[in-house]
Design an enzyme around this catalytic site. Structure first.
Site, PDB file in Angstrom:
ATOM      1  N   GLU A 137       0.856  -1.186   0.000  1.00  0.00           N
ATOM      2  CA  GLU A 137       0.000   0.000   0.000  1.00  0.00           C
ATOM      3  C   GLU A 137       0.897   1.243   0.000  1.00  0.00           C
ATOM      4  O   GLU A 137       0.493   2.323   0.392  1.00  0.00           O
ATOM      5  CB  GLU A 137      -0.974  -0.017   1.173  1.00  0.00           C
ATOM      6  N   CYS A 174      -3.368  -3.832   4.281  1.00  0.00           N
ATOM      7  CA  CYS A 174      -2.396  -4.810   4.787  1.00  0.00           C
ATOM      8  C   CYS A 174      -2.720  -6.242   4.372  1.00  0.00           C
ATOM      9  O   CYS A 174      -2.017  -7.172   4.768  1.00  0.00           O
ATOM     10  CB  CYS A 174      -2.307  -4.732   6.308  1.00  0.00           C
ATOM     11  N   HIS A 217      -1.845 -10.568  12.011  1.00  0.00           N
ATOM     12  CA  HIS A 217      -1.415  -9.265  11.488  1.00  0.00           C
ATOM     13  C   HIS A 217      -1.081  -8.392  12.704  1.00  0.00           C
ATOM     14  O   HIS A 217      -1.843  -8.360  13.669  1.00  0.00           O
ATOM     15  CB  HIS A 217      -2.533  -8.633  10.655  1.00  0.00           C
TER      16      HIS A 217
HETATM   17  N1  CAA Z   1       1.185   2.723  30.781  1.00  0.00           N
HETATM   18  C1  CAA Z   1       0.774   1.540  30.252  1.00  0.00           C
HETATM   19  N2  CAA Z   1      -0.229   1.433  29.335  1.00  0.00           N
HETATM   20  C2  CAA Z   1      -0.823   2.568  28.937  1.00  0.00           C
HETATM   21  C3  CAA Z   1      -0.457   3.823  29.430  1.00  0.00           C
HETATM   22  C4  CAA Z   1       0.603   3.883  30.394  1.00  0.00           C
HETATM   23  N3  CAA Z   1       1.011   5.034  30.930  1.00  0.00           N
HETATM   24  N4  CAA Z   1      -1.225   4.758  28.842  1.00  0.00           N
HETATM   25  C5  CAA Z   1      -2.053   4.107  27.994  1.00  0.00           C
HETATM   26  N5  CAA Z   1      -1.811   2.790  28.052  1.00  0.00           N
HETATM   27  C6  CAA Z   1      -2.442   1.718  27.282  1.00  0.00           C
HETATM   28  C7  CAA Z   1      -3.947   1.871  27.137  1.00  0.00           C
HETATM   29  O1  CAA Z   1      -4.634   1.367  28.264  1.00  0.00           O
HETATM   30  C8  CAA Z   1      -4.184   1.066  25.875  1.00  0.00           C
HETATM   31  O2  CAA Z   1      -4.159  -0.308  26.173  1.00  0.00           O
HETATM   32  P1  CAA Z   1      -5.480  -1.199  25.928  1.00  0.00           P
HETATM   33  O3  CAA Z   1      -5.811  -1.067  24.481  1.00  0.00           O
HETATM   34  O4  CAA Z   1      -5.092  -2.562  26.334  1.00  0.00           O
HETATM   35  O5  CAA Z   1      -6.541  -0.587  26.776  1.00  0.00           O
HETATM   36  C9  CAA Z   1      -2.943   1.336  25.052  1.00  0.00           C
HETATM   37  O6  CAA Z   1      -1.964   1.825  25.951  1.00  0.00           O
HETATM   38  C10 CAA Z   1      -3.144   2.360  23.955  1.00  0.00           C
HETATM   39  O7  CAA Z   1      -3.710   3.504  24.530  1.00  0.00           O
HETATM   40  P2  CAA Z   1      -4.835   4.327  23.796  1.00  0.00           P
HETATM   41  O8  CAA Z   1      -5.868   3.398  23.255  1.00  0.00           O
HETATM   42  O9  CAA Z   1      -5.282   5.408  24.686  1.00  0.00           O
HETATM   43  O10 CAA Z   1      -3.957   4.926  22.594  1.00  0.00           O
HETATM   44  P3  CAA Z   1      -4.364   5.912  21.466  1.00  0.00           P
HETATM   45  O11 CAA Z   1      -5.725   6.443  21.661  1.00  0.00           O
HETATM   46  O12 CAA Z   1      -3.251   6.889  21.387  1.00  0.00           O
HETATM   47  O13 CAA Z   1      -4.401   5.037  20.129  1.00  0.00           O
HETATM   48  C11 CAA Z   1      -4.033   3.462  18.419  1.00  0.00           C
HETATM   49  C12 CAA Z   1      -3.785   3.800  19.902  1.00  0.00           C
HETATM   50  C13 CAA Z   1      -5.556   3.447  18.163  1.00  0.00           C
HETATM   51  C14 CAA Z   1      -3.483   2.072  18.160  1.00  0.00           C
HETATM   52  C15 CAA Z   1      -3.328   4.513  17.525  1.00  0.00           C
HETATM   53  O14 CAA Z   1      -1.954   4.433  17.697  1.00  0.00           O
HETATM   54  C16 CAA Z   1      -3.657   4.379  16.043  1.00  0.00           C
HETATM   55  O15 CAA Z   1      -4.616   4.980  15.553  1.00  0.00           O
HETATM   56  N6  CAA Z   1      -2.827   3.579  15.272  1.00  0.00           N
HETATM   57  C17 CAA Z   1      -3.052   3.371  13.832  1.00  0.00           C
HETATM   58  C18 CAA Z   1      -4.236   2.468  13.536  1.00  0.00           C
HETATM   59  C19 CAA Z   1      -3.963   1.004  13.882  1.00  0.00           C
HETATM   60  O16 CAA Z   1      -2.851   0.566  14.060  1.00  0.00           O
HETATM   61  N7  CAA Z   1      -5.062   0.206  13.943  1.00  0.00           N
HETATM   62  C20 CAA Z   1      -4.955  -1.213  14.214  1.00  0.00           C
HETATM   63  C21 CAA Z   1      -6.102  -1.992  13.607  1.00  0.00           C
HETATM   64  S1  CAA Z   1      -6.217  -1.647  11.830  1.00  0.00           S
HETATM   65  C22 CAA Z   1      -4.975  -2.615  11.144  1.00  0.00           C
HETATM   66  O17 CAA Z   1      -4.502  -3.543  11.748  1.00  0.00           O
HETATM   67  C23 CAA Z   1      -4.471  -2.247   9.782  1.00  0.00           C
HETATM   68  C24 CAA Z   1      -3.139  -1.568   9.920  1.00  0.00           C
HETATM   69  O18 CAA Z   1      -2.088  -2.205   9.893  1.00  0.00           O
HETATM   70  C25 CAA Z   1      -3.126  -0.126  10.124  1.00  0.00           C
END
Ligand code: CAA
Length: 418
Positions: A86, A118, A251
């Site tokens: 991609e 992906c 994945h």
């Molecule tokens: N200590 C330990 N853990 C902590 C923490 C701390 N101080 N602060 C937060 N966390 C944990 C949270 O509890 C959470 O864990 P859980 O999911 O187990 O609850 C984790 O860290 C992530 O925290 P948030 O959910 O608050 O993080 P975020 O809102 O910043 O977003 C994300 C995380 C959604 C993955 C973001 O990085 C993102 O949008 N990434 C791109 C999209 C993606 O990767 N999607 C995956 C599915 S789609 C796919 O697979 C296709 C692809 O390849 C893209």
């Protein structure tokens, strides 16, 4: 109708990654975020960063060259090249045609680029399998390559889930590493806006939390389809079905996603999704530590390589799994946003572990500070926006390098021939 029995699987595998990386704790500090969020919350310790000279073609060619050389594949036996990506380099011309040219493959060859976020490389693996199964391959082999540079942009929620790399595999009737269990497969598709990249943008757009739900829905349904097919042939059903796999590979957009996936699948077998503080959740987490986590070391240190991330975990598995696993089954789940997914399985063959190594490769990388990383990201973002050649200012230790474009034609330095 019964499927023709043929031994089809992976004969060769290799990967390539950029020669620079950052430490996730450095990134967290620069963004004013608790480092444990990235390290424990997402499961990432390092992240690969591409220089402008390392495009998706370079990563693909280096990975494919190693797969062919390391496993002694006769290049003239390749009759199909599929590049899942991609991160295309052109609206029209595929990455695959550069791979075909620079690897000097036979002109009696089908060459194509496959795009579905992906899922592209998993689709390539299935296409190669079906091509061989049909007999139209005439004993020829398929080269399937996953190559991507994951880029959401500096200071975005997706930033800690970036990465870059390529995995190349030769799929053939003489598998040496794993043999696909072709009688069972599950797939799933549904149009969703979870992650996308409009033609005018270099950054991907993600509806992050929704994308996690889409991934899990696709996993649940494709796993169920696999199970239904399995049960048609095997009348024994129990609520620990997943245990038939010695390892479960997923994945991996970020390591924690594989943990979420695995716990959900076990819950699906048990007919209930365990609450976070429950005993069942702990049981599922322990199982993740045993059957999934050991094979995510590369993903944790490279980051998301999009369509190759499942196969990076497979490489890690093949390099590290104990010999006692020979003859056992593993599962492989591929997910592409948008979305399409596939759940398959494979039997582990006996092979020489010395063919696979990743530790030296990781050691050779150079660490960047966050300011240098941001500068490199800015350069990478602008690479390809206009005609013009540039130099390799990053002293890459590579045989094959991208040097911009002249007269709107991409220029590569190919030292393989020197
Ligand atoms: N200590 C330990 N853990 C902590 C923490 C701390 N101080 N602060 C937060 N966390 C944990 C949270 O509890 C959470 O864990 P859980 O999911 O187990 O609850 C984790 O860290 C992530 O925290 P948030 O959910 O608050 O993080 P975020 O809102 O910043 O977003 C994300 C995380 C959604 C993955 C973001 O990085 C993102 O949008 N990434 C791109 C999209 C993606 O990767 N999607 C995956 C599915 S789609 C796919 O697979 C296709 C692809 O390849 C893209």
């Amino acid at each position: 109708m019964p499927i023709n029995k043929k031994n089809i699987g992976i004969e060769a595998i290799a990967f390539d990654i950029p020669q620079h990386y950052i430490q996730m704790t450095d990134l967290a500090e620069a963004r004013g975020i608790d480092p444990m969020k990235y390290v424990l919350g997402l499961g990432q310790s390092e992240m690969a960063v591409s220089s402008p000279c390392e495009d998706s073609v370079v990563l693909a060619i280096e990975a494919a060259k190693q797969a062919i050389d390391n496993f002694g594949i006769d290049a003239s036996s390749i009759g199909l090249v599929v590049v899942g990506t991609e991160t295309p380099i052109d609206h029209s011309k595929p990455v695959a045609s550069y791979v075909h040219e620079f690897l000097e493959l036979s002109q009696e060859c089908r060459v194509v680029e496959m795009k579905h976020a992906c899922y592209g490389a998993m689709a390539g693996v299935s296409m190669a399998t079906d091509w061989i199964l049909s007999g139209r391959n005439k004993q020829k082999k398929a080269l399937v390559i996953a190559t991507d540079i994951a880029y959401y942009g500096v200071n975005t929620p997706g930033e800690p889930t970036q990465g870059a790399g390529a995995v190349a595999m030769v799929i053939s009737e003489q598998p040496r590493l794993v043999e696909f269990e072709i009688e069972f497969q599950g797939y799933y598709a549904k149009q969703v806006m979870d992650f996308w990249r409009p033609l005018y943008k270099k950054e991907a757009i993600a509806d992050g939390h929704y994308s996690i739900d889409c991934y899990l829905n696709a996993l649940g349904d494709s796993y169920q389809m696999y199970k239904n097919q399995y049960f048609e042939k095997n009348d024994k059903i129990d609520n620990n079905f997943n245990k038939i796999f010695s390892a479960s590979l997923y994945h991996v957009p970020f390591v924690k996603m594989a943990q979420k996936a695995h716990i959900m699948l076990l819950g699906q077998d048990w007919g209930m999704q365990p609450a976070r503080d429950s005993e069942e959740f702990q049981t599922a987490k322990n199982d993740y530590q045993l059957r999934v986590a050991p094979y995510l070391k590369l993903n944790a240190r490279i980051g998301n390589i999009y369509t190759g991330s499942l196969f990076l975990s497979l490489y890690n598995f093949l390099a590290d799994a104990s010999e006692s696993m020979t003859g056992k089954s593993i599962s492989l789940f591929g997910y592409g946003s948008g979305c399409s997914a596939e759940f398959i399985s494979a039997k582990i063959l006996k092979f020489d572990k010395r063919l696979l190594d990743y530790k030296d490769r990781l050691k050779k990388r150079r660490k960047l500070d966050i300011v240098s990383y941001e500068n490199l990201q800015e350069l990478w973002k602008n690479t390809g926006n206009k005609d013009g050649v540039f130099n390799d200012e990053w002293e890459l230790d590579r045989q094959f390098i991208y040097l911009g474009s002249e007269d709107h034609k991409r220029q590569y330095q190919n030292k393989f021939k020197a």
